[in-house]
Design an enzyme around this catalytic site. Structure first.
Site, mmCIF file in Angstrom:
data_model
loop_
_atom_site.group_PDB
_atom_site.id
_atom_site.type_symbol
_atom_site.label_atom_id
_atom_site.label_comp_id
_atom_site.label_asym_id
_atom_site.label_seq_id
_atom_site.Cartn_x
_atom_site.Cartn_y
_atom_site.Cartn_z
ATOM 1 N N TYR A 1 0.141 -2.983 1.779
ATOM 2 C CA TYR A 1 0.043 -2.725 0.334
ATOM 3 C C TYR A 1 -0.232 -4.024 -0.425
ATOM 4 C CZ TYR A 1 1.635 -2.186 -4.471
ATOM 5 O OH TYR A 1 1.706 -2.232 -5.840
ATOM 6 N N TYR B 1 2.691 -7.336 -12.038
ATOM 7 C CA TYR B 1 3.947 -6.758 -12.519
ATOM 8 C C TYR B 1 5.094 -7.194 -11.643
ATOM 9 C CZ TYR B 1 0.582 -3.016 -13.824
ATOM 10 O OH TYR B 1 -0.482 -2.285 -14.248
ATOM 11 N N PHE B 2 6.248 -7.372 -12.263
ATOM 12 C CA PHE B 2 7.475 -7.593 -11.500
ATOM 13 C C PHE B 2 8.078 -6.210 -11.198
ATOM 14 C CE2 PHE B 2 7.896 -12.079 -10.553
ATOM 15 C CZ PHE B 2 6.650 -12.462 -11.025
ATOM 16 N N ASP C 1 12.332 -7.572 2.946
ATOM 17 C CA ASP C 1 12.815 -7.755 1.571
ATOM 18 C C ASP C 1 13.102 -9.239 1.313
ATOM 19 O OD1 ASP C 1 12.630 -5.165 0.809
ATOM 20 O OD2 ASP C 1 14.783 -4.734 0.896
ATOM 21 N N ASP D 1 -7.500 10.954 -12.717
ATOM 22 C CA ASP D 1 -6.404 10.884 -11.739
ATOM 23 C C ASP D 1 -6.582 12.028 -10.747
ATOM 24 O OD1 ASP D 1 -3.188 9.569 -12.098
ATOM 25 O OD2 ASP D 1 -3.679 10.979 -10.490
ATOM 26 N N SER E 1 0.358 -7.127 -8.661
ATOM 27 C CA SER E 1 1.797 -7.037 -8.431
ATOM 28 C C SER E 1 2.346 -8.404 -8.045
ATOM 29 C CB SER E 1 2.037 -6.044 -7.290
ATOM 30 O OG SER E 1 3.344 -6.162 -6.810
ATOM 31 N N ALA E 2 3.623 -8.613 -8.342
ATOM 32 C CA ALA E 2 4.294 -9.842 -7.904
ATOM 33 C C ALA E 2 4.384 -9.913 -6.390
ATOM 34 C CB ALA E 2 5.689 -9.912 -8.506
ATOM 35 N N LYS F 1 -3.641 -5.595 -2.749
ATOM 36 C CA LYS F 1 -3.634 -6.208 -4.088
ATOM 37 C C LYS F 1 -4.300 -7.588 -4.045
ATOM 38 C CE LYS F 1 -1.558 -2.907 -6.299
ATOM 39 N NZ LYS F 1 -2.347 -2.042 -7.191
ATOM 40 N N LEU G 1 14.737 1.062 -6.448
ATOM 41 C CA LEU G 1 16.168 1.139 -6.770
ATOM 42 C C LEU G 1 16.465 2.094 -7.935
ATOM 43 C CD1 LEU G 1 19.079 -0.039 -6.457
ATOM 44 C CD2 LEU G 1 18.426 -1.723 -8.195
HETATM 45 N N1 LIG Z 1 5.665 0.818 -10.053
HETATM 46 C C1 LIG Z 1 5.735 -0.393 -9.509
HETATM 47 O O1 LIG Z 1 6.807 -0.833 -9.085
HETATM 48 C C2 LIG Z 1 4.507 -1.265 -9.420
HETATM 49 C C3 LIG Z 1 4.664 -2.646 -9.253
HETATM 50 C C4 LIG Z 1 3.534 -3.451 -9.156
HETATM 51 C C5 LIG Z 1 2.265 -2.874 -9.213
HETATM 52 N N2 LIG Z 1 2.136 -1.525 -9.353
HETATM 53 C C6 LIG Z 1 0.786 -0.944 -9.382
HETATM 54 O O2 LIG Z 1 0.589 -0.293 -10.619
HETATM 55 C C7 LIG Z 1 -0.264 0.843 -10.472
HETATM 56 C C8 LIG Z 1 0.414 2.045 -11.076
HETATM 57 O O3 LIG Z 1 1.669 2.214 -10.453
HETATM 58 P P1 LIG Z 1 2.650 3.418 -10.841
HETATM 59 O O4 LIG Z 1 4.026 2.953 -10.582
HETATM 60 O O5 LIG Z 1 2.295 3.972 -12.159
HETATM 61 O O6 LIG Z 1 2.264 4.432 -9.673
HETATM 62 P P2 LIG Z 1 2.017 6.012 -9.743
HETATM 63 O O7 LIG Z 1 1.908 6.473 -8.324
HETATM 64 O O8 LIG Z 1 3.013 6.661 -10.618
HETATM 65 O O9 LIG Z 1 0.594 6.075 -10.452
HETATM 66 C C9 LIG Z 1 -0.605 5.896 -9.760
HETATM 67 C C10 LIG Z 1 -1.513 7.067 -10.105
HETATM 68 O O10 LIG Z 1 -2.776 6.902 -9.430
HETATM 69 C C11 LIG Z 1 -3.180 8.167 -8.931
HETATM 70 N N3 LIG Z 1 -4.103 7.875 -7.817
HETATM 71 C C12 LIG Z 1 -3.809 7.275 -6.633
HETATM 72 N N4 LIG Z 1 -4.928 7.159 -5.897
HETATM 73 C C13 LIG Z 1 -5.962 7.683 -6.626
HETATM 74 C C14 LIG Z 1 -7.339 7.848 -6.408
HETATM 75 N N5 LIG Z 1 -7.899 7.484 -5.259
HETATM 76 N N6 LIG Z 1 -8.097 8.397 -7.380
HETATM 77 C C15 LIG Z 1 -7.531 8.811 -8.546
HETATM 78 N N7 LIG Z 1 -6.221 8.694 -8.807
HETATM 79 C C16 LIG Z 1 -5.431 8.137 -7.860
HETATM 80 C C17 LIG Z 1 -1.890 8.885 -8.555
HETATM 81 O O11 LIG Z 1 -2.027 10.287 -8.547
HETATM 82 C C18 LIG Z 1 -0.939 8.415 -9.649
HETATM 83 O O12 LIG Z 1 -0.940 9.292 -10.749
HETATM 84 C C19 LIG Z 1 -0.530 0.962 -8.963
HETATM 85 O O13 LIG Z 1 -1.774 0.391 -8.682
HETATM 86 C C20 LIG Z 1 0.589 0.156 -8.346
HETATM 87 O O14 LIG Z 1 0.215 -0.398 -7.096
HETATM 88 C C21 LIG Z 1 3.233 -0.717 -9.479
#
Ligand SMILES: NC(=O)c1ccc[n+]([C@@H]2O[C@H](COP(=O)([O-])OP(=O)(O)OC[C@H]3O[C@@H](n4cnc5c(N)ncnc54)[C@H](O)[C@@H]3O)[C@@H](O)[C@H]2O)c1
Length: 341
Positions: free
Chosen positions: A150, A178-179, A297, A33, A126-127, A154, A201
Site C-alpha cells: 500500500y 495525511y497523518f 507498526d 466512485d 499518506s504519512a 503511494k 483504531l
Molecule cells: N483514511 C486514512 O487513514 C488515510 C490515510 C492516508 C491516506 N489515505 C488515502 O486517502 C484516500 C481516501 O481514503 P478514505 O479513508 O476516504 O478511504 P475510503 O475507502 O473511505 O474512500 C476511497 C473511495 O474510493 C473508492 N474507490 C476505490 N477504488 C476505486 C476505483 N478504482 N475507482 C473508483 N472508485 C474507487 C471507494 O469505493 C471509496 O469510496 C485513499 O487514497 C487513501 O489511501 C487515507
C-alpha cells in the site's frame, strides 16, 4: 458551463467530507466512485448537509472510455483524487490488486486528464511514505521508504506526479500526506463506515463503545513512548477536508506547481490517550487488552506542520475531544438507523 471539480472516491470517508466543503465553497462537484468501499446514499447525505446535490457517476477510474466522456461533458477545472484501496494488511495479501487499482488507476486518470487539458490535481498521499521515522516531528524532507505494498503505491504515485510535472509545463499538483484521519461531520450524517472489522483504531474503539465489539486489542505496550503504546498524529477529517480546499485554491493561483505537504496537527497522542478521550466523549467504558506489537507498526509518528501553514495557509484547529465526540455522534446515528429508532 460552470467549472467543476472531479472528485474520485468522493463517496468515501475523506472524499465525502471534502465534497461537502467544496460545495459549500461554491464549487460544482462531480463524484466518480465505483462504490467498492462506500455507498451511494452518501450522495444524499452530502446533498442534505450542503444544500446542493453533487453529480454522481458510479464507475471506475480504470475505465478510460468513461473518463473521456466525463472530461468531454463537464467543464472540469481540477481533480481531487481520493479513489484508492487503503488497507495495509490486505495490500500484503493482494499486491497486484493494489498496484492495479491505485497505480494503474491513477495513470488512467492522468492520461484522460492530459488528453482533456486538465492539469490541476490534489492527490491523497499518506504519512506512510515516511516509513519508520528517523526523526520527529516528520518534515516533508524526511526520506521516503515503503514498508508494505500500500505504502509503495503511494510512493510510486508521488513519483509519477513528479515525473509528469517535470515533463510538461503547466501542471499544478498537490501531494497531501495525511497523518491519521478520524472523526466525522458534526451533523452525524457522514463518517467513516468500514466494511467488516475496522483496520484503524478509532472506528474500532467506537464499535467497542457502542457494544458492537467486546474489547479493544492494543497492539504493543512496550514502545519507547510515555505510556508504552503507539503514538500517532490524529487529525479531524473536517480539518483534513479544509486542507484540501486550501491546497486546491493555492494551486489555482499558480501557473505551475508541485507540492508535498503534511496534513497533521503536529501533536502525538497514544492509543490509551485516545481510549480515555473516547470514554469521556461517549460516557461508555472501553475494555481493552494489551497484546504484543503488530509486525510493521511503528512506535510514534507526528507531523511537522510548518510547511502547510507557510505554503497553503492551513492549520488544523480541532482537538481529540472534538474528534471523539463527532465520531461517537456518527457511530450512534448509524446504530439508530440500523434499528430504525
Ligand atoms: N483514511 C486514512 O487513514 C488515510 C490515510 C492516508 C491516506 N489515505 C488515502 O486517502 C484516500 C481516501 O481514503 P478514505 O479513508 O476516504 O478511504 P475510503 O475507502 O473511505 O474512500 C476511497 C473511495 O474510493 C473508492 N474507490 C476505490 N477504488 C476505486 C476505483 N478504482 N475507482 C473508483 N472508485 C474507487 C471507494 O469505493 C471509496 O469510496 C485513499 O487514497 C487513501 O489511501 C487515507
Amino acid at each position: 458551463m460552470t467549472s467543476t471539480i472531479l472528485v474520485t472516491g468522493g463517496t468515501g470517508f475523506i472524499g465525502s467530507h471534502t465534497t461537502v466543503l467544496l460545495q459549500q465553497a461554491g464549487y460544482r462537484t462531480l463524484v466518480l466512485d465505483n462504490l467498492c468501499n462506500s455507498s451511494a446514499n452518501v450522495i444524499d447525505r452530502i446533498a442534505q448537509i450542503s444544500g446542493t446535490r453533487p453529480d454522481f457517476i458510479q464507475g471506475d477510474i480504470r475505465d478510460p472510455a468513461l473518463l473521456d466522456t466525463l472530461f468531454k461533458n463537464n467543464n472540469i477545472a481540477g481533480i481531487m483524487h481520493f479513489a484508492g484501496l487503503k488497507a495495509v494488511g490486505e495490500s500484503t495479501r493482494l499486491p497486484l490488486q493494489y498496484y492495479d487499482n491505485n497505480v494503474n488507476g491513477t495513470v488512467c486518470l492522468l492520461l484522460a486528464a492530459q488528453k482533456a487539458g486538465v492539469k490541476t490535481i490534489v492527490f491523497s498521499s499518506s504519512a506512510t511514505v515516511y516509513g519508520d521515522p528517523i526523526s520527529l516531528p516528520i518534515t516533508e524532507d524526511h526520506p521516503r521508504s515503503a514498508t508494505n505494498p500500500y505504502g509503495h503505491t503511494k510512493l510510486v504515485i508521488e513519483d509519477i506526479l513528479e515525473n509528469l510535472y517535470n515533463a510538461e509545463p503547466g501542471w499544478r499538483i498537490a501531494r497531501l500526506r495525511y497523518f491519521n484521519p478520524v472523526g466525522a461531520h458534526p451533523s452525524g450524517l457522514i463518517g467513516e463506515a468500514p466494511q467488516g472489522t475496522p483496520n484503524n483504531l478509532m472506528p474500532y474503539v467506537a464499535q467497542v463503545a457502542a457494544g458492537r465489539r467486546e474489547r479493544l486489542q492494543v497492539f504493543g505496550s512496550d514502545y519507547n513512548t510515555p505510556d508504552g503504546t503507539g503514538v500517532r498524529d490524529y487529525i479531524h477529517v473536517m480539518d483534513l477536508a479544509q486542507g484540501h480546499l486550501a491546497a486546491l485554491q493555492h494551486c489555482q493561483t499558480k501557473d505551475s506547481t508541485l507540492l508535498s505537504v503534511n496534513l497533521g496537527t503536529g501533536n502525538g497522542f497514544s492509543v490509551l490517550d485516545m481510549v480515555r478521550a473516547f470514554e469521556a466523549a461517549s460516557g461508555r467504558a472501553i475494555p481493552y487488552d494489551l497484546v504484543p506489537r503488530r509486525p510493521g507498526d511503528i512506535a510514534a509518528c507526528w507531523a511537522d506542520t510548518q510547511r502547510a501553514e507557510a505554503l497553503i495557509g492551513w492549520k488544523a484547529t480541532l482537538g481529540i475531544n472534538q474528534m471523539c465526540a463527532d465520531a461517537w455522534r456518527w457511530e450512534t446515528g448509524q446504530a439508530n438507523q440500523a434499528t430504525g429508532s
